[in-house]
Design an enzyme around this catalytic site. Sequence first.
Site, short mmCIF file in Angstrom:
data_model
loop_
_atom_site.label_atom_id
_atom_site.label_comp_id
_atom_site.label_asym_id
_atom_site.label_seq_id
_atom_site.Cartn_x
_atom_site.Cartn_y
_atom_site.Cartn_z
N ASP A 368 0.87 -1.17 0.00
CA ASP A 368 0.00 0.00 0.00
C ASP A 368 0.91 1.23 0.00
O ASP A 368 1.98 1.21 0.63
CB ASP A 368 -0.88 -0.01 1.25
CG ASP A 368 -1.76 1.23 1.33
OD1 ASP A 368 -2.57 1.43 0.43
OD2 ASP A 368 -1.58 2.00 2.30
N LYS A 369 0.52 2.27 -0.71
CA LYS A 369 1.41 3.44 -0.82
C LYS A 369 1.41 4.31 0.44
O LYS A 369 2.44 4.46 1.10
CB LYS A 369 1.01 4.32 -2.02
CG LYS A 369 1.89 5.57 -2.18
CD LYS A 369 1.42 6.48 -3.28
CE LYS A 369 0.19 7.29 -2.85
NZ LYS A 369 0.49 8.32 -1.82
N THR A 370 0.26 4.86 0.77
CA THR A 370 0.20 5.87 1.82
C THR A 370 0.43 5.26 3.21
O THR A 370 -0.28 4.35 3.62
CB THR A 370 -1.17 6.58 1.80
OG1 THR A 370 -1.40 7.08 0.48
CG2 THR A 370 -1.20 7.73 2.79
N THR A 533 -2.82 1.87 -4.40
CA THR A 533 -3.18 3.15 -3.78
C THR A 533 -4.55 3.61 -4.28
O THR A 533 -4.99 3.24 -5.37
CB THR A 533 -2.13 4.24 -4.09
OG1 THR A 533 -2.51 5.45 -3.46
CG2 THR A 533 -1.99 4.46 -5.59
N GLY A 534 -5.17 4.40 -3.46
CA GLY A 534 -6.43 5.03 -3.87
C GLY A 534 -6.20 6.35 -4.57
O GLY A 534 -7.15 6.97 -5.08
N LYS A 561 -9.39 -3.33 -2.51
CA LYS A 561 -7.99 -3.71 -2.28
C LYS A 561 -7.81 -5.22 -2.19
O LYS A 561 -6.85 -5.78 -2.73
CB LYS A 561 -7.45 -3.02 -1.01
CG LYS A 561 -7.26 -1.52 -1.18
CD LYS A 561 -6.54 -0.90 0.00
CE LYS A 561 -6.24 0.58 -0.26
NZ LYS A 561 -5.49 1.20 0.85
N ASP A 581 -1.07 -0.43 6.29
CA ASP A 581 -1.09 0.16 7.64
C ASP A 581 -2.46 0.66 8.08
O ASP A 581 -2.64 0.98 9.25
CB ASP A 581 -0.11 1.35 7.71
CG ASP A 581 -0.67 2.58 7.01
OD1 ASP A 581 -1.27 2.43 5.93
OD2 ASP A 581 -0.53 3.68 7.56
N ASP A 585 -6.92 -1.39 4.86
CA ASP A 585 -6.01 -2.44 4.38
C ASP A 585 -6.31 -3.79 5.02
O ASP A 585 -5.81 -4.82 4.56
CB ASP A 585 -4.55 -2.07 4.70
CG ASP A 585 -4.08 -0.84 3.95
OD1 ASP A 585 -4.56 -0.62 2.83
OD2 ASP A 585 -3.25 -0.09 4.50
#
Length: 694
Positions: A368-370, A533-534, A561, A581, A585
């Site tokens: 996941d990016k963020t 990512t969103g 996801k 995180d 997720d």
Amino acid sequence: MLDHDAHAHPSGAHGAMHDHDMHAMHHGNFKRLFWINLILAIPTLVFSTGLQGILGLSGPRFDGSQWIPAIFGAMIFVLGGRVFLSGGISELRAKQPGMMTLISLAILVAFGYSLAVTFGLTGMDFWWELATLIVIMLLGHWIEMNAVMGASDALGELATLLPDEAEVLDGEQTITVPVSSLSLGDLVMVRPGAAIPVDGEVVDGVSQVDESLLTGESAPVSKGLGASVVAGSVNSGGNDETGALTVKVTKLGDDTALAGVMRLVAEAQASKSGAQLLADRAAGWLFYLALASAAVTLVVWLLLRPGDPAFVAERVVTVLVIACPHALGLAIPLVAQITTALGARRGILVRSRAALEQARDVDVVLFDKTGTLTTGTQGVIRVIPAPAAASDDGDAADEDRVLGLAASVEAKSEHPIARAIVAAASERKVVAGSASTFSALAGRGATATVADRVLTMASERLVTERGIHLDPLFVNEGRALAEQGASVVYLVDETEAAPRALAMFALADTVRPESAEAVALLRARGIRVAMLTGDSHAVANWVAAKLGITEVFAEVLPGQKSEVVARLQSEGSNRVAMVGDGVNDAPALTRADIGIAIGAGTDVAIESADVVLASSDPRGVADMITLSRASYRKMLQNLAWGTGYNVIGLPLAAGVLAGVGFVMPPAVGAAVMSVSTIVVAFNAQLLRRMRFRR
């Protein structure tokens, strides 16, 4: 409130430490019993006529000396054999006969036969063999428990990190009180060099804190106003005059981070993986194989040597002893305990040993990016002064000047953009000036008077509303930054009638400095790396390009996801690991073959994961896979040894080479069994020499 009996340790630590304490008790018992029985074995050996006959010695003789081997041998049976007999009874009561049952049968046969010979049965007793058998088995168990204790000491080390007392602020004074008497909201003074006794929030002071116990990272972390600190970390000293921190207590007992770490380590060490279940089944099969082998040995040798009951009993005892699944029982648990301890020291908290074992086969890691590859917080990525503001000092000095002015305006604001600008000024060691008549402009920025100039930090919306002219540089750079997903604010001088923009600041979710190396480490192992990512495709592609990621899933809704994980699994991937995180997720972490939560993430994400990276460092994923592969190799090696020595040892113990003059005595069988345990324990300890790539 902490339990008063718990002293400094979290109450949850006691449950986690239970198995550790039990091992410590058995470790002490076997050590003490070994030395006592070794002393008792000396007269048994010296006065044994059987041993003297084998060695061709006459030995000491006096009236009644013939009873010494029986007397001391019986004492050894009662004192040293009692541990094995009670263990065998426990196994039978649990309907799980195993190692202790086999040892009990062996020493009962040896004791019963020797006692019968002593009181008139024709034959040769082997009290000396019973004595050496028990002594060697006690030594083997002592070594085994010592190895297990060494692996379990991770919990003990964690528990000792907490101080027993804390300095509580009472007005202008400090009072030293037991940590167990602290309450939520208490203010605790932590001086340089002291361990932090509680989880809390810094309300005064600036210092460097060593959090390596939780994160595995040796570099101290700067802590100031509003920062969170965890119990057991150490105040290394600060940049101000004292380096002392005042901490408000926010968590106690089972809620503390350290208690959570201890709970995870204990749960992981108690859980069983596929290799462990296989070893358990093999040990169970070995018990019945040993009984069958002993029965066959008894029948065959009674037919071949009907007049030599001592030889027959010796063969049966040797078979039962050498078949004890000592090494097999230790092969997997010891590796698992060392693995979880090593992982904990590097900030890799294993919640499921089965998942860690499977991690060796991961071929796709989905980040996941963020908050995972990025920090999840706004940071200043560009400072662009207006061309007219350029000076002979160069761009860097110009950037610092406008950044200092911006920080002066934003110093009193609590907005995330304001905090990011103030933080950027602090990192560059730019001193912000004093501001007056500060005023927040809801949703648009803030304005203040700095050195008699009216300065405004203006959003793009405010610039448009007020018709502020922007230099072409700002317009062009703004378009490019927008494609990267950055937010833009302007420093505007409104002192004169015609406002002018002095600088443009670009802010974005900052990429973690470790993320690029994390991706490179995984790709070097032949593992596909993908990002989820969103955010928009523009933002996702910009981050992916910086990190060297070519597989990107952007504009994914929270509920979708887990579908991305399922898609990767359906494409034929062997194992898919998901790293995230946030609350959204959790479904993806659960759906993935291996769910990995960043330690700074939410409790929901952590509870959904198989592995937790306490340091929030994505490089821990590569470390976890390295640990998984190394521990699995050790498990296979130990399983091969634990079963292999039985395959060779059982026929020798039964006497298949008796025709060529080789007969394995029971004591030698016990020694072989103990050596196999030592080999397995030593091989597992070699894991501690493992080197990670970073």
